[in-house]
Design a protein around this motif. Structure first.
Motif, PDB file in Angstrom:
ATOM      1  N   TRP A  24      67.376  52.512  49.108  1.00  0.00           N
ATOM      2  CA  TRP A  24      65.877  51.857  48.945  1.00  0.00           C
ATOM      3  C   TRP A  24      65.189  52.554  48.680  1.00  0.00           C
ATOM      4  CZ3 TRP A  24      65.464  46.976  52.082  1.00  0.00           C
ATOM      5  CH2 TRP A  24      65.976  45.891  52.625  1.00  0.00           C
ATOM      6  N   SER A  25      63.834  52.599  48.038  1.00  0.00           N
ATOM      7  CA  SER A  25      63.091  53.402  47.879  1.00  0.00           C
ATOM      8  C   SER A  25      61.523  53.117  49.067  1.00  0.00           C
ATOM      9  CB  SER A  25      61.753  53.596  46.440  1.00  0.00           C
ATOM     10  OG  SER A  25      61.461  52.330  46.410  1.00  0.00           O
ATOM     11  N   LEU A  26      60.643  54.113  49.280  1.00  0.00           N
ATOM     12  CA  LEU A  26      59.552  53.258  50.306  1.00  0.00           C
ATOM     13  C   LEU A  26      58.305  52.714  49.421  1.00  0.00           C
ATOM     14  CD1 LEU A  26      58.212  53.926  52.163  1.00  0.00           C
ATOM     15  CD2 LEU A  26      56.495  56.374  51.224  1.00  0.00           C
ATOM     16  N   ALA A  27      58.779  52.795  47.595  1.00  0.00           N
ATOM     17  CA  ALA A  27      58.031  51.277  47.629  1.00  0.00           C
ATOM     18  C   ALA A  27      58.346  50.492  48.135  1.00  0.00           C
ATOM     19  CB  ALA A  27      57.610  51.747  46.485  1.00  0.00           C
ATOM     20  N   LYS A  28      59.627  50.445  47.600  1.00  0.00           N
ATOM     21  CA  LYS A  28      60.669  48.244  47.879  1.00  0.00           C
ATOM     22  C   LYS A  28      59.841  48.442  49.533  1.00  0.00           C
ATOM     23  CE  LYS A  28      64.647  46.423  48.187  1.00  0.00           C
ATOM     24  NZ  LYS A  28      64.273  44.682  47.193  1.00  0.00           N
ATOM     25  N   VAL A  29      60.193  49.544  49.788  1.00  0.00           N
ATOM     26  CA  VAL A  29      60.182  49.236  52.079  1.00  0.00           C
ATOM     27  C   VAL A  29      58.882  48.651  51.908  1.00  0.00           C
ATOM     28  CG1 VAL A  29      60.213  50.361  54.126  1.00  0.00           C
ATOM     29  CG2 VAL A  29      61.408  50.498  52.377  1.00  0.00           C
ATOM     30  N   LEU A  30      57.178  49.769  51.666  1.00  0.00           N
ATOM     31  CA  LEU A  30      55.907  49.257  51.633  1.00  0.00           C
ATOM     32  C   LEU A  30      55.396  47.675  51.120  1.00  0.00           C
ATOM     33  CD1 LEU A  30      54.319  52.331  51.066  1.00  0.00           C
ATOM     34  CD2 LEU A  30      54.711  51.700  53.328  1.00  0.00           C
TER      35      LEU A  30
END
Length: 75
Positions: A24-30
């Motif tokens: 998972w990317s940080l963008a997805k989590v944010l």
């Protein structure tokens, strides 16, 4: 899912944590875990810059930044 890892970091001055899957990317989590939709996902290939966030004072392309790397950092 057994592979999930809880990641703890600071977003806009607030301590947060989220279970994330490998890859998972940080963008997805944010966007998905914290509903911070100001982080845009344009190309998903770290080319366009629309996903740029600041981590520890430096701009990064969050679509290519693994969420696990944010552990303990200021975002």
């Amino acid at each position: 899912m057994a592979d999930r890892q809880v990641v703890h970091f600071i977003v806009n001055g607030e301590e947060v944590s989220a279970p994330v899957n490998p890859g998972w990317s940080l963008a997805k989590v944010l966007r998905e875990e914290f509903r911070l939709t100001g982080t845009k996902i344009g190309c998903s290939e770290a080319e366009c810059g629309s996903c740029t966030v600041v981590i520890e004072g430096k701009p990064i392309l969050s679509c290519a930044y693994p969420a696990q790397r944010a552990e303990g950092k200021h975002v």
